[in-house]
Design a protein around this motif. Structure first.
Motif, short mmCIF file in Angstrom:
data_model
loop_
_atom_site.label_atom_id
_atom_site.label_comp_id
_atom_site.label_asym_id
_atom_site.label_seq_id
_atom_site.Cartn_x
_atom_site.Cartn_y
_atom_site.Cartn_z
N VAL A 135 -4.97 14.02 -11.10
CA VAL A 135 -5.30 14.81 -12.29
C VAL A 135 -4.56 16.13 -12.28
O VAL A 135 -3.91 16.51 -13.28
CB VAL A 135 -6.82 15.05 -12.35
CG1 VAL A 135 -7.16 16.04 -13.45
CG2 VAL A 135 -7.55 13.73 -12.61
N PHE A 136 -4.61 16.86 -11.17
CA PHE A 136 -3.97 18.17 -11.12
C PHE A 136 -2.45 18.06 -11.15
O PHE A 136 -1.78 18.88 -11.80
CB PHE A 136 -4.42 18.93 -9.87
CG PHE A 136 -5.65 19.75 -10.07
CD1 PHE A 136 -5.59 20.99 -10.66
CD2 PHE A 136 -6.88 19.26 -9.70
CE1 PHE A 136 -6.73 21.75 -10.86
CE2 PHE A 136 -8.03 19.99 -9.89
CZ PHE A 136 -7.96 21.25 -10.48
N PHE A 137 -1.91 17.07 -10.46
CA PHE A 137 -0.45 16.96 -10.44
C PHE A 137 0.07 16.52 -11.81
O PHE A 137 1.13 16.98 -12.25
CB PHE A 137 -0.01 15.96 -9.37
CG PHE A 137 1.47 16.00 -9.12
CD1 PHE A 137 2.03 17.01 -8.36
CD2 PHE A 137 2.32 15.02 -9.64
CE1 PHE A 137 3.39 17.06 -8.12
CE2 PHE A 137 3.67 15.07 -9.41
CZ PHE A 137 4.21 16.09 -8.64
N THR A 138 -0.66 15.64 -12.49
CA THR A 138 -0.28 15.26 -13.85
C THR A 138 -0.33 16.46 -14.78
O THR A 138 0.56 16.66 -15.62
CB THR A 138 -1.19 14.14 -14.37
OG1 THR A 138 -1.15 13.03 -13.47
CG2 THR A 138 -0.76 13.68 -15.75
N PHE A 139 -1.38 17.28 -14.63
CA PHE A 139 -1.50 18.50 -15.43
C PHE A 139 -0.32 19.44 -15.16
O PHE A 139 0.28 19.99 -16.09
CB PHE A 139 -2.82 19.18 -15.09
CG PHE A 139 -3.05 20.48 -15.80
CD1 PHE A 139 -3.21 20.54 -17.17
CD2 PHE A 139 -3.10 21.66 -15.08
CE1 PHE A 139 -3.43 21.75 -17.82
CE2 PHE A 139 -3.31 22.88 -15.71
CZ PHE A 139 -3.47 22.92 -17.08
N TYR A 140 0.01 19.61 -13.88
CA TYR A 140 1.14 20.48 -13.52
C TYR A 140 2.46 19.92 -14.04
O TYR A 140 3.30 20.66 -14.55
CB TYR A 140 1.19 20.65 -12.00
CG TYR A 140 2.42 21.36 -11.50
CD1 TYR A 140 2.52 22.75 -11.57
CD2 TYR A 140 3.49 20.64 -10.95
CE1 TYR A 140 3.65 23.40 -11.12
CE2 TYR A 140 4.62 21.30 -10.50
CZ TYR A 140 4.69 22.68 -10.58
OH TYR A 140 5.82 23.32 -10.14
N PHE A 141 2.63 18.61 -13.91
CA PHE A 141 3.88 17.98 -14.36
C PHE A 141 4.04 18.11 -15.87
O PHE A 141 5.13 18.38 -16.37
CB PHE A 141 3.89 16.52 -13.94
CG PHE A 141 5.21 15.83 -14.12
CD1 PHE A 141 6.29 16.14 -13.33
CD2 PHE A 141 5.37 14.87 -15.12
CE1 PHE A 141 7.50 15.51 -13.50
CE2 PHE A 141 6.59 14.24 -15.30
CZ PHE A 141 7.66 14.55 -14.48
N ALA A 142 2.93 17.92 -16.61
CA ALA A 142 2.99 18.07 -18.06
C ALA A 142 3.33 19.51 -18.44
O ALA A 142 4.14 19.76 -19.35
CB ALA A 142 1.66 17.66 -18.68
N LEU A 143 2.73 20.48 -17.76
CA LEU A 143 3.05 21.88 -18.02
C LEU A 143 4.50 22.19 -17.71
O LEU A 143 5.16 22.97 -18.41
CB LEU A 143 2.14 22.79 -17.20
CG LEU A 143 0.66 22.86 -17.62
CD1 LEU A 143 -0.12 23.73 -16.63
CD2 LEU A 143 0.54 23.43 -19.03
N SER A 144 5.03 21.59 -16.64
CA SER A 144 6.44 21.80 -16.29
C SER A 144 7.37 21.27 -17.37
O SER A 144 8.36 21.92 -17.74
CB SER A 144 6.75 21.13 -14.95
OG SER A 144 5.95 21.65 -13.92
#
Length: 489
Positions: free
Chosen positions: A407-416
């Motif tokens: 969840v957090f890595f997907t959120f970070y990747f989307a923000l990137s």
């Protein structure tokens, strides 16, 4: 304290190494899935495939470092909380902040390693990977001559084998059309049987043909255009004949490495900084040149009048009034104005397009420059997300930590990705778009770390469980009260 520090680091490094290679494997499978169409059917050697996977794994390691830190920190503190080790350490006077300190320092070291890896190793591996992928893309599919089907993998040749024997070498009913003369099926070789083998160096495919015939109906003009074309038939038989076909197009060749060394992903920090400074200087020069063109063409009519001796006797107001000019001179002035305006529009448009292209090219180098720092910073930020969450939820194993990590890595990747789009397609500076994900994660890290180190009940699952139980009890109590009041009435 040294024993506790060693124990904490030992508990962290084990899951970190494991999750790093697991994350790298997942990213590598995603890479292979993306390039599967280019790899399948080309008969690549095992050494080439291993080299491709090795270079791809190095280039993808920059994404695996923060992912491994997040999952490892979650598992470490989750396991310690599930085994009540965090409670035992707190009872011994060791706070959560003190427990996080050695692992935070270890995460910082991992971030430095990730940065150096991204700055020194990954650019070199990127060059090798791009070279190898280009060679594979240019390589023809693997040699596969099937029975009864014309094979056209060799340039200017069509080969049909009637039957292949079980030994894989002996063939029968062989037909070969030679199209090197660009005149269609005019040259043909037929053999009743033969052998088909690769030379020891695998550079050539050698056909040894037996008991066959040769036909040639190539047109000839005898050097005179008015003589017309002649089609003599040349026929010959043979007992034994060799046919050799070049296999160089089926092997992976090396291209010049300098072609890919100027790509943004193949540069280190000093190289990127030098390239960025050079491109900024070039864009500034183009901007000054465009302004010179603008002001040079702005007074085209005045320049025309000033350089024409026929208007020397006229006053300034008369020069600016076209009706005061002779008809032929007025036409010349208008034609000059039209040509100058057209040239002005073309020059300004070309300058604008050139500056726009160079600016977008500059952004790609700036994006790669900041990416090296943001991915390293993500290692530290993810630790301050994973460690507090692990101490709060107190669930070990791989299940719940893996879900939270995704969840957090997907959120970070989307923000990137959003930040990178902002860097390319908006007036916002590149650094803002590239650091956007870190800016958003930073308050989340501070919030989680504060509540975990102060033993706040805000994020404790027990708090919400008790709250739900209170709601249930309140409903039951209200229901009983209503029933009692109904009975009394």
């Amino acid at each position: 304290m040294k024993i506790i520090n060693r124990y904490l680091c030992k508990n962290f490094l084990g899951p970190f190494v494991l999750t790093f290679f697991v994350a790298l494997f997942v990213l590598l499978m995603q890479f292979l899935w993306k390039w599967v169409d280019e790899l399948v059917g080309k008969g690549l050697e095992l050494g080439v495939l291993l080299k491709l996977m090795f270079y791809a794994a190095i280039t993808l390691s920059s994404m695996a470092f923060p992912l491994a830190v997040l999952l490892a920190s979650l598992m470490t503190f989750g396991n310690m909380g599930e085994r009540y080790e965090i409670v035992a350490l707190k009872s011994a006077g060791i706070s959560t902040r003190r427990m996080m300190l050695p692992l935070a320092f270890l995460s910082f070291i991992i971030a430095v390693i990730a940065f150096e890896f991204s700055n020194e190793v990954i650019p070199r591996a990127t060059v090798k990977l791009k070279m190898l992928l280009y060679d594979i893309q240019e390589q023809k599919p693997a040699l596969n001559i099937e029975e009864g089907v014309f094979y056209t993998g060799f340039d200017n040749y069509a080969i049909r084998v009637g039957k292949k024997m079980p030994d894989g070498v002996t063939v029968k009913d062989v037909l070969i059309y030679d199209h090197t003369k660009r005149q269609g099926n005019t040259t043909m070789t037929y053999a009743k049987r033969g052998t088909m083998q690769m030379t020891p160096d695998k550079h050539y495919l050698l056909f040894s043909l037996y008991d066959g015939s040769f036909w040639d109906e190539t047109s000839h003009t005898h050097g005179r255009r008015d003589a017309g074309a002649h089609y003599p038939l040349l026929r010959a038989t043979f007992d034994h004949q060799y046919k050799r076909f070049d296999m160089s197009e089926f092997t992976v060749d090396k291209v010049d490495e300098s072609i890919y060394q100027m790509h943004s992903t193949a540069m280190s920090i000093p190289q990127l900084q030098g390239k960025i400074d050079t491109m900024k200087h070039e864009i500034a020069q183009l901007g000054h040149g465009a302004s010179d063109v603008f002001f040079g063409n702005l007074y085209y009519f005045n320049a025309y009048v000033k350089n024409n001796s026929a208007f020397d006797s006229l006053s300034f107001s008369e020069k600016c009034d076209l009706t005061s000019l002779p008809s032929d001179r007025m036409i010349n002035a208008l034609q000059f104005a039209e040509n100058a305006s057209r040239n002005f529009i073309y020059s300004v448009r070309f300058s604008y397009q050139d500056i726009e292209y160079r600016t977008q090219y500059l952004w790609s180098f700036e994006i790669e420059f900041f990416r090296k720092f943001t991915l390293a910073t993500a290692c530290v930020l993810f630790f301050f997300i994973g460690a507090p969450l692990g101490s709060i939820i107190r669930k070990g194993g791989i299940g719940i930590p893996l879900v939270i990590t995704v969840v957090f890595f997907t959120f970070y990747f989307a923000l990137s990705i959003i930040g990178e789009k902002i860097s390319k397609n908006s007036p916002m500076p590149v650094w803002f778009g590239m650091w956007l994900s870190s800016f958003i994660l930073l308050p989340i890290c501070a919030f989680l770390t504060y509540h975990a180190t102060t033993d706040s009940a805000v994020l404790s699952p027990d708090t919400y469980t008790k709250f739900v139980e209170k709601l249930k009890n309140f409903k039951l109590f209200s229901k009983k009260k209503h029933e009692n009041s109904s009975t009394l009435s």
